[in-house]
Design a protein around this motif. Structure first.
Motif, PDB file in Angstrom:
ATOM      1  N   SER A  78       0.824  -1.214   0.000  1.00  0.00           N
ATOM      2  CA  SER A  78       0.000   0.000   0.000  1.00  0.00           C
ATOM      3  C   SER A  78       0.860   1.267   0.000  1.00  0.00           C
ATOM      4  O   SER A  78       0.409   2.320  -0.438  1.00  0.00           O
ATOM      5  CB  SER A  78      -0.915   0.017   1.226  1.00  0.00           C
ATOM      6  N   CYS A  80       1.775   3.306   2.404  1.00  0.00           N
ATOM      7  CA  CYS A  80       1.109   4.413   3.104  1.00  0.00           C
ATOM      8  C   CYS A  80       2.129   5.210   3.932  1.00  0.00           C
ATOM      9  O   CYS A  80       2.598   4.729   4.964  1.00  0.00           O
ATOM     10  CB  CYS A  80       0.017   3.879   4.029  1.00  0.00           C
ATOM     11  N   PRO A 272      -6.350   0.085  -3.656  1.00  0.00           N
ATOM     12  CA  PRO A 272      -4.960   0.525  -3.550  1.00  0.00           C
ATOM     13  C   PRO A 272      -4.500   0.785  -2.115  1.00  0.00           C
ATOM     14  O   PRO A 272      -3.308   0.900  -1.860  1.00  0.00           O
ATOM     15  CB  PRO A 272      -4.939   1.823  -4.367  1.00  0.00           C
ATOM     16  N   SER A 273      -5.452   0.880  -1.174  1.00  0.00           N
ATOM     17  CA  SER A 273      -5.079   1.141   0.226  1.00  0.00           C
ATOM     18  C   SER A 273      -6.133   0.550   1.152  1.00  0.00           C
ATOM     19  O   SER A 273      -7.276   0.332   0.737  1.00  0.00           O
ATOM     20  CB  SER A 273      -4.989   2.656   0.475  1.00  0.00           C
ATOM     21  N   VAL A 276      -9.363   2.794   1.293  1.00  0.00           N
ATOM     22  CA  VAL A 276     -10.342   2.605   0.208  1.00  0.00           C
ATOM     23  C   VAL A 276     -11.026   1.245   0.352  1.00  0.00           C
ATOM     24  O   VAL A 276     -12.250   1.122   0.193  1.00  0.00           O
ATOM     25  CB  VAL A 276      -9.656   2.726  -1.178  1.00  0.00           C
ATOM     26  N   THR A 326      -5.697  -5.526  -0.241  1.00  0.00           N
ATOM     27  CA  THR A 326      -4.801  -4.601  -0.950  1.00  0.00           C
ATOM     28  C   THR A 326      -3.604  -5.327  -1.574  1.00  0.00           C
ATOM     29  O   THR A 326      -2.951  -4.781  -2.442  1.00  0.00           O
ATOM     30  CB  THR A 326      -4.257  -3.524   0.018  1.00  0.00           C
ATOM     31  N   GLY A 344      -8.741   1.374  -8.409  1.00  0.00           N
ATOM     32  CA  GLY A 344      -7.446   2.058  -8.392  1.00  0.00           C
ATOM     33  C   GLY A 344      -7.636   3.431  -7.793  1.00  0.00           C
ATOM     34  O   GLY A 344      -8.694   3.737  -7.223  1.00  0.00           O
ATOM     35  N   ASP A 345      -6.637   4.267  -7.906  1.00  0.00           N
ATOM     36  CA  ASP A 345      -6.807   5.655  -7.476  1.00  0.00           C
ATOM     37  C   ASP A 345      -7.811   6.318  -8.422  1.00  0.00           C
ATOM     38  O   ASP A 345      -7.829   6.027  -9.631  1.00  0.00           O
ATOM     39  CB  ASP A 345      -5.461   6.394  -7.519  1.00  0.00           C
ATOM     40  N   LYS A 347      -9.565   8.386 -11.047  1.00  0.00           N
ATOM     41  CA  LYS A 347      -9.098   9.142 -12.206  1.00  0.00           C
ATOM     42  C   LYS A 347     -10.271   9.921 -12.781  1.00  0.00           C
ATOM     43  O   LYS A 347     -11.419   9.476 -12.709  1.00  0.00           O
ATOM     44  CB  LYS A 347      -8.516   8.195 -13.255  1.00  0.00           C
ATOM     45  N   THR A 371      -8.213  -1.599 -13.478  1.00  0.00           N
ATOM     46  CA  THR A 371      -9.441  -1.508 -12.679  1.00  0.00           C
ATOM     47  C   THR A 371     -10.591  -2.129 -13.464  1.00  0.00           C
ATOM     48  O   THR A 371     -10.561  -2.191 -14.693  1.00  0.00           O
ATOM     49  CB  THR A 371      -9.786  -0.041 -12.349  1.00  0.00           C
TER      50      THR A 371
END
Length: 575
Positions: A78, A80, A272-273, A276, A326, A344-345, A347, A371
């Protein structure tokens, strides 16, 4: 004639509310909210290890401690850095029981089903800090402060750790002891009341919804009797997440996700984390409110989890569980699962969030990082295009996230209520008519649930919703889900209690003394014993009856005893 003879049809005996002496026990107020507070650190030799547990005498098993250690740190993938918040849910060890069952049941009786204290799971609310630190051999300061509770109050407890964790990382142990002593002064969590919860110079004001409130309605305002300094921080909800933020990349698939949750389908959320991952899983579970999600769910799940082998075996179908993960390792492990949400993050595409696409399961390769929602599932109902259009327009108009969440939550709530309404109507038809409840007979039986009979009724009435689709197919599939089983068990227990209550009221309204006039002593004693059993069950099961009704029954018993010979009176009063 055998009056008042009734089998105890309530399967699970509940415990009575705690007495004043129980409330005065050490840490009893603290236990009403939390099980414990843990500090997890990274030890070069041991790896993740519990540095501190408070209160010191809290009873966690070694298995639970190990699980908390692994679940309290983000996976190394991750990456972080800085401060990270997330949550997890942990199965408690077999055979252990809560330290505060009395008050727990008093709370659960009035709380909505989705907010009840859990008997078999703990929730962990994590505040993790990872920053560069040259004084540490590993080169990084890595610590988590974790609040462990049986209450699913994600919003409240994340707010709590936001207050205490940064302070603790600076001042360490004495600060934590002070915090726990402050929490031990909090009022008990009472559904329907506004509560002020002071901690470290901050007062958090919360209101726990009660079972009787209409879901989605405006909370009842309560007058404040105290002039609080400092002014309280009002939390709009103890448990509701920013639903729109959680779902903004999957808005066009909300209908499908709602159906997967309703049917208790096995779902993996790859994120991704852990933030999330946990928020998405909790948002999915809450999407079928006011129905309780009755499968298992793990907002954050790791390969070290004790259930890892159970959930990843290839020899049987995946269980009814939602897992938030994750680690990319899980892509390969869960390839046989029917529904995988890979996030994903976020977008953007212009000023709108890029929507995750539906993909075939076969395309989920072992190291594919794209994703997508990998599933072969076909929805029973059509998409609500007007809702999606309204939310996307709201993004363009920069409508606040809270307003967007309110629109989405209202839509999901109305959809779930529309789905439940025909089921509730049919259940009502299974109740015996009130006129059939007689004090001189055993309570009448509730008719069994017939799926075929329900489906016939559905064709005539149907859900009151404009959404088109195969509603009958959805109901048939729902009947095979853990959510139907859980809903029906709960409602059947409530209906049984209602019949018990009506029977009790009929007994209290009857002229019992006149009934005994031409009866033998054996019959009268039998009646007294059965009345006492009825009274005891009413109190033990906390039936929704007024105390004066139970007192009237107690008086009736005493009156009947007084009509008997003195030697028999003495024997009966000793019992």
């Amino acid at each position: 004639m055998d009056p008042f003879d009734s089998a105890d049809s309530l399967e699970e005996p509940s415990r009575s509310a705690a007495t004043d002496t129980e409330i005065s026990e050490p840490w009893s107020r603290f236990s009403a909210w939390l099980e414990c507070v843990c500090v997890v650190t990274f030890d070069l030799e041991l790896g993740q290890a519990i540095e501190l547990i408070y209160p010191y005498d809290v009873r966690l098993t070694e298995k639970e401690k190990t699980s908390i250690c692994y679940l309290s740190f983000p996976d190394s993938y991750s990456g972080c850095l800085g401060d990270t918040q997330f949550s997890f849910r942990l199965r408690q060890s077999v055979g252990r029981s809560s330290s505060w069952f009395g008050q727990e049941d008093a709370y659960n009786k009035d709380a909505p089903v989705a907010l009840q204290k859990e008997h078999a799971h703990f929730h962990g609310y994590v505040y993790f800090r990872q920053v560069k630190d040259a004084s540490v051999k590993r080169g990084y300061f890595q610590k988590s402060l974790v609040v462990v509770s049986r209450l699913p109050f994600v919003n409240l407890f994340h707010s709590l750790v936001q207050v205490i964790a940064p302070e603790y990382f600076e001042k360490l142990e004495p600060c934590l002891e002070t915090v726990c002593n402050e929490i031990d002064q909090w009022p008990a969590p009472v559904p329907g009341q506004t509560l002020n919860l002071p901690v470290m110079g901050v007062v958090m004001q919360v209101r726990i919804p009660s079972r009787d409130e209409t879901p989605g309605g405006s909370p009842v305002k309560q007058p404040q009797t105290e002039n609080l300094l400092p002014a309280p921080t009002v939390l709009p909800s103890v448990h509701e997440l920013d639903l729109f933020k959680c779902f903004q990349s999957v808005l066009i698939h909300v209908q499908m996700l709602w159906e997967l949750m309703l049917l208790g389908e096995p779902v993996v959320v790859m994120a991704p984390s852990p933030t999330v991952s946990s928020e998405t899983v909790l948002a999915l579970v809450s999407s079928i409110t006011p129905l309780r999600y009755c499968g298992d769910y793990r907002p954050y799940f790791t390969i070290h989890d004790s259930e890892f082998k159970e959930y990843t075996t290839r020899t049987q179908a995946p269980p009814n569980v939602i897992l938030g993960v994750t680690n990319p390792f899980f892509i390969k492990t869960f390839q046989c699962w029917p529904h995988i949400i890979r996030l994903g993050d976020l977008k953007m595409s212009g000023d709108l969030p890029k929507q995750v696409k539906l993909k075939k399961l076969a395309k989920l390769k072992s190291l594919d990082t794209k994703t997508g929602i990998y599933t072969a599932y076909k929805t029973f109902l059509h998409k609500d295009k007007a809702l999606i259009k309204r939310l996307l327009k709201g993004i363009q108009k920069k409508r606040p996230s809270e307003a967007q969440s309110a629109i989405l939550r209202r839509h999901l709530l109305e959809q779930t209520q529309s789905f439940i309404l025909p089921l509730e109507s049919y259940l009502e038809s299974l109740m015996p008519p009130q006129r059939s409840v007689s004090p001189w007979k055993t309570p009448p039986q509730i008719r069994p649930f017939s799926q075929d009979e329900f489906m016939k009724n559905l064709e005539q009435e149907g859900p009151q919703l404009t959404l088109k689709g195969d509603w009958t197919g959805l109901y048939r599939r729902f009947f095979r889900s853990p959510n139907f089983d859980g809903w029906y068990r709960l409602r059947h227990r409530e209906m049984t209690q209602k019949v018990e209550r009506l029977h009790l009221e009929a007994i209290c309204a009857a002229d019992l003394l006149t009934w005994t006039k031409d009866k033998s002593e054996v019959e009268i004693v039998d009646l007294i014993l059965k009345l006492r059993e009825k009274l005891m069950r009413a109190r033990k099961h906390q039936l929704p009856v007024k105390e004066e009704l139970l007192e009237r029954l107690e008086k009736s018993i005493q009156t009947i005893i007084s009509s008997l010979p003195e030697d028999l009176q003495t024997v009966l009063r000793r019992q």
